[in-house]
Design an enzyme around this catalytic site. Structure first.
Site, PDB file in Angstrom:
ATOM      1  N   THR A  40       0.770  -1.151  -0.003  1.00  0.00           N
ATOM      2  CA  THR A  40       0.199   0.007  -0.209  1.00  0.00           C
ATOM      3  C   THR A  40       0.820   1.288   0.001  1.00  0.00           C
ATOM      4  O   THR A  40       0.442   2.451   0.017  1.00  0.00           O
ATOM      5  CB  THR A  40      -0.929  -0.054   1.207  1.00  0.00           C
ATOM      6  OG1 THR A  40      -0.322  -0.101   2.451  1.00  0.00           O
ATOM      7  CG2 THR A  40      -1.711  -0.919   1.271  1.00  0.00           C
ATOM      8  N   ASN A  90      -0.390 -12.949  -0.365  1.00  0.00           N
ATOM      9  CA  ASN A  90       0.080 -12.661   0.893  1.00  0.00           C
ATOM     10  C   ASN A  90      -0.416 -11.791   1.827  1.00  0.00           C
ATOM     11  O   ASN A  90      -0.020 -11.512   2.919  1.00  0.00           O
ATOM     12  CB  ASN A  90       1.844 -12.827   0.740  1.00  0.00           C
ATOM     13  CG  ASN A  90       2.394 -12.574   1.887  1.00  0.00           C
ATOM     14  OD1 ASN A  90       2.751 -13.215   2.693  1.00  0.00           O
ATOM     15  ND2 ASN A  90       2.973 -11.196   2.054  1.00  0.00           N
ATOM     16  N   TYR A 162      -9.039 -12.264  12.919  1.00  0.00           N
ATOM     17  CA  TYR A 162      -8.090 -12.822  12.193  1.00  0.00           C
ATOM     18  C   TYR A 162      -8.374 -14.257  11.930  1.00  0.00           C
ATOM     19  O   TYR A 162      -8.107 -14.823  10.859  1.00  0.00           O
ATOM     20  CB  TYR A 162      -6.839 -12.243  12.873  1.00  0.00           C
ATOM     21  CG  TYR A 162      -5.594 -12.808  12.086  1.00  0.00           C
ATOM     22  CD1 TYR A 162      -5.204 -12.307  11.182  1.00  0.00           C
ATOM     23  CD2 TYR A 162      -4.948 -14.100  12.548  1.00  0.00           C
ATOM     24  CE1 TYR A 162      -4.060 -12.555  10.205  1.00  0.00           C
ATOM     25  CE2 TYR A 162      -3.766 -14.661  11.847  1.00  0.00           C
ATOM     26  CZ  TYR A 162      -3.163 -13.693  10.775  1.00  0.00           C
ATOM     27  OH  TYR A 162      -2.011 -14.152  10.289  1.00  0.00           O
ATOM     28  N   ALA A 164     -11.173 -16.031  11.986  1.00  0.00           N
ATOM     29  CA  ALA A 164     -12.081 -16.287  11.209  1.00  0.00           C
ATOM     30  C   ALA A 164     -11.726 -16.057   9.736  1.00  0.00           C
ATOM     31  O   ALA A 164     -12.191 -16.829   8.857  1.00  0.00           O
ATOM     32  CB  ALA A 164     -13.445 -15.307  11.671  1.00  0.00           C
ATOM     33  N   LYS A 166      -8.699 -16.112   8.383  1.00  0.00           N
ATOM     34  CA  LYS A 166      -7.897 -17.078   8.047  1.00  0.00           C
ATOM     35  C   LYS A 166      -8.475 -18.551   7.835  1.00  0.00           C
ATOM     36  O   LYS A 166      -8.266 -18.914   6.882  1.00  0.00           O
ATOM     37  CB  LYS A 166      -6.583 -17.059   8.714  1.00  0.00           C
ATOM     38  CG  LYS A 166      -5.784 -15.821   8.672  1.00  0.00           C
ATOM     39  CD  LYS A 166      -5.069 -15.892   7.411  1.00  0.00           C
ATOM     40  CE  LYS A 166      -3.691 -14.419   7.257  1.00  0.00           C
ATOM     41  NZ  LYS A 166      -3.329 -14.455   6.145  1.00  0.00           N
TER      42      LYS A 166
HETATM   43  P1  NAP Z   1       4.224  -7.685   6.940  1.00  0.00           P
HETATM   44  O1  NAP Z   1       5.609  -7.928   6.383  1.00  0.00           O
HETATM   45  O2  NAP Z   1       3.666  -6.718   7.636  1.00  0.00           O
HETATM   46  O3  NAP Z   1       3.246  -8.254   5.583  1.00  0.00           O
HETATM   47  C1  NAP Z   1       2.059  -7.507   5.413  1.00  0.00           C
HETATM   48  C2  NAP Z   1       1.882  -7.067   4.069  1.00  0.00           C
HETATM   49  O4  NAP Z   1       0.659  -7.062   3.682  1.00  0.00           O
HETATM   50  C3  NAP Z   1       2.541  -5.451   3.859  1.00  0.00           C
HETATM   51  O5  NAP Z   1       3.204  -5.492   2.982  1.00  0.00           O
HETATM   52  C4  NAP Z   1       1.180  -4.705   3.731  1.00  0.00           C
HETATM   53  O6  NAP Z   1       1.520  -3.603   2.991  1.00  0.00           O
HETATM   54  C5  NAP Z   1       0.366  -5.768   3.085  1.00  0.00           C
HETATM   55  N1  NAP Z   1      -1.060  -5.022   3.282  1.00  0.00           N
HETATM   56  C6  NAP Z   1      -1.621  -4.852   4.381  1.00  0.00           C
HETATM   57  N2  NAP Z   1      -3.152  -4.672   4.069  1.00  0.00           N
HETATM   58  C7  NAP Z   1      -3.025  -4.386   2.713  1.00  0.00           C
HETATM   59  C8  NAP Z   1      -3.859  -3.842   1.900  1.00  0.00           C
HETATM   60  N3  NAP Z   1      -5.271  -3.296   2.314  1.00  0.00           N
HETATM   61  N4  NAP Z   1      -3.637  -3.887   0.555  1.00  0.00           N
HETATM   62  C9  NAP Z   1      -2.463  -4.235  -0.028  1.00  0.00           C
HETATM   63  N5  NAP Z   1      -1.541  -4.877   0.887  1.00  0.00           N
HETATM   64  C10 NAP Z   1      -1.821  -4.840   2.386  1.00  0.00           C
HETATM   65  O7  NAP Z   1       3.661  -9.256   7.794  1.00  0.00           O
HETATM   66  P2  NAP Z   1       4.220 -10.586   7.516  1.00  0.00           P
HETATM   67  O8  NAP Z   1       4.542 -11.127   8.984  1.00  0.00           O
HETATM   68  O9  NAP Z   1       5.469 -10.899   6.542  1.00  0.00           O
HETATM   69  O10 NAP Z   1       2.802 -11.428   7.009  1.00  0.00           O
HETATM   70  C11 NAP Z   1       2.298 -11.553   5.782  1.00  0.00           C
HETATM   71  C12 NAP Z   1       1.457 -12.776   5.495  1.00  0.00           C
HETATM   72  O11 NAP Z   1       1.616 -13.737   6.471  1.00  0.00           O
HETATM   73  C13 NAP Z   1      -0.053 -12.144   6.142  1.00  0.00           C
HETATM   74  O12 NAP Z   1      -0.914 -12.675   5.546  1.00  0.00           O
HETATM   75  C14 NAP Z   1      -0.061 -12.860   7.694  1.00  0.00           C
HETATM   76  O13 NAP Z   1      -1.354 -12.867   7.893  1.00  0.00           O
HETATM   77  C15 NAP Z   1       0.628 -14.193   7.372  1.00  0.00           C
HETATM   78  N6  NAP Z   1       1.338 -14.900   8.622  1.00  0.00           N
HETATM   79  C16 NAP Z   1       2.189 -14.320   9.192  1.00  0.00           C
HETATM   80  C17 NAP Z   1       2.729 -15.249  10.406  1.00  0.00           C
HETATM   81  C18 NAP Z   1       4.097 -14.601  11.147  1.00  0.00           C
HETATM   82  O14 NAP Z   1       4.428 -15.248  12.284  1.00  0.00           O
HETATM   83  N7  NAP Z   1       4.670 -13.541  10.655  1.00  0.00           N
HETATM   84  C19 NAP Z   1       1.958 -16.249  10.599  1.00  0.00           C
HETATM   85  C20 NAP Z   1       1.016 -16.847  10.041  1.00  0.00           C
HETATM   86  C21 NAP Z   1       0.580 -15.918   8.878  1.00  0.00           C
HETATM   87  P3  NAP Z   1       2.285  -2.275   3.459  1.00  0.00           P
HETATM   88  O15 NAP Z   1       3.705  -2.671   2.887  1.00  0.00           O
HETATM   89  O16 NAP Z   1       1.792  -1.137   2.570  1.00  0.00           O
HETATM   90  O17 NAP Z   1       2.116  -2.136   4.987  1.00  0.00           O
END
Ligand code: NAP
Length: 263
Positions: A40, A90, A162, A164, A166
């Site tokens: 974003t 993602n 979150y 619900a 996922k």
């Molecule tokens: P992250 O680096 O903060 O990634 C989140 C990304 O999603 C960011 O680039 C963000 O954009 C983008 N985003 C959020 N809202 C958006 C929107 N409305 N439109 C477009 N892009 C949007 O976090 P992460 O930990 O790597 O997580 C990535 C994915 O893995 C997520 O779906 C999360 O639920 C899943 N996950 C993570 C973990 C963990 O332990 N980290 C565990 C399970 C699942 P901006 O760059 O603009 O902020």
């Protein structure tokens, strides 16, 4: 190693340098794909520079909760890279500049509930729907949804929205997979556990150290699984959820550790 030469991938949520999305984008690029990355904010342009070979890849800013913005994004990727063979949904969990409120279920405001669905589920819906027609036309596609163990398998207090969303993402994965299974398109989910990224809190890192693997996972360990599902070779795997959690969700004994413990 997966070979993706000549293929084009779109990876959403790749804005953070140490996040899962950018790790996936790097692995797909290393396998030979041209990759469009999106988030974003303009920080996505810095990720493009980090990837080198700027002409090969593309960075675009879009809010994926907005269907019109998604339609424009897909148009721009097609114009820049020709098509989309691989889609990695993602984006989710957290967005730069927005504060997601963690509340007990009975305290959740309706707008916060809808926001959780929007950011964690509807982003995946909008982008998949916009990319699917070209995959159907070419009778080839790989869709990989980054879900979570939180929701489909386990959960924590203050995580109802979150969880619900996922869990629904995994339902969406199966529902779409079955509709397109005979059209050369696979749709799968990856369910990460505790992964150490820039968004991890201190307590999440501690939780990672209490998994059977005794450490949180790394984004590249999630990326390797996503890359496999994105490969041509994964052609007979569809509608599945692959868990990447260091064995955390299979631990039966959750009692105290140390002397006198049962296991
Ligand atoms: P992250 O680096 O903060 O990634 C989140 C990304 O999603 C960011 O680039 C963000 O954009 C983008 N985003 C959020 N809202 C958006 C929107 N409305 N439109 C477009 N892009 C949007 O976090 P992460 O930990 O790597 O997580 C990535 C994915 O893995 C997520 O779906 C999360 O639920 C899943 N996950 C993570 C973990 C963990 O332990 N980290 C565990 C399970 C699942 P901006 O760059 O603009 O902020």
């Amino acid at each position: 190693m997966t070979i993706l030469t000549g293929q084009v991938a779109l990876v959403t949520g790749a804005g953070s340098p140490d996040g899962i999305g950018f790790a996936i984008a790097k692995v797909l690029a290393a396998a030979g794909a041209r990759v469009a990355i999106t988030s974003t904010t303009n920080r996505i342009k810095s990720r493009l520079k980090d990837m080198g070979e700027v002409g090969q890849h593309l960075a675009l800013v879009a809010d994926l909760t907005d269907a019109d913005a998604v339609a424009q994004l897909v148009k721009d990727v097609n114009a820049g890279l020709g098509r989309i063979d691989i889609l990695v949904n993602n984006a989710g969990m957290i967005q730069t500049g927005k504060h997601e409120r963690a509340r007990l279920f009975h305290e959740i405001a309706a707008e916060d509930w809808l926001r959780a669905m929007d950011i964690n589920l509807n982003t995946c819906f909008h982008v998949s729907r916009a990319v699917l027609p070209q995959m159907l036309r070419r009778k080839y596609g790989r869709i990989v949804n980054i879900a979570s163990v939180t929701g489909p398998l386990v959960t924590n207090p203050r995580s109802a929205g979150y969880s619900a969303a996922k869990a629904a993402m995994v339902g969406l994965t199966r529902a779409l997979a079955i509709e397109v299974a005979d059209k050369g398109i696979t749709v799968n989910a990856v369910a990460p556990g505790w992964i150490e990224t820039g968004s991890s809190s201190k307590s999440e890192i501690v939780a990672g150290k209490h998994t059977p693997a005794k450490r949180p996972g790394r984004p590249d360990e999630v990326a390797a699984v996503a890359a496999f599902l994105a490969s041509r070779e994964a052609s007979y795997v569809t509608g599945q959820m692959l868990v990447v959690d260091g064995g955390n969700s299979i631990q039966e004994y959750k009692g105290p550790s140390g002397k006198g413990r049962m296991y």
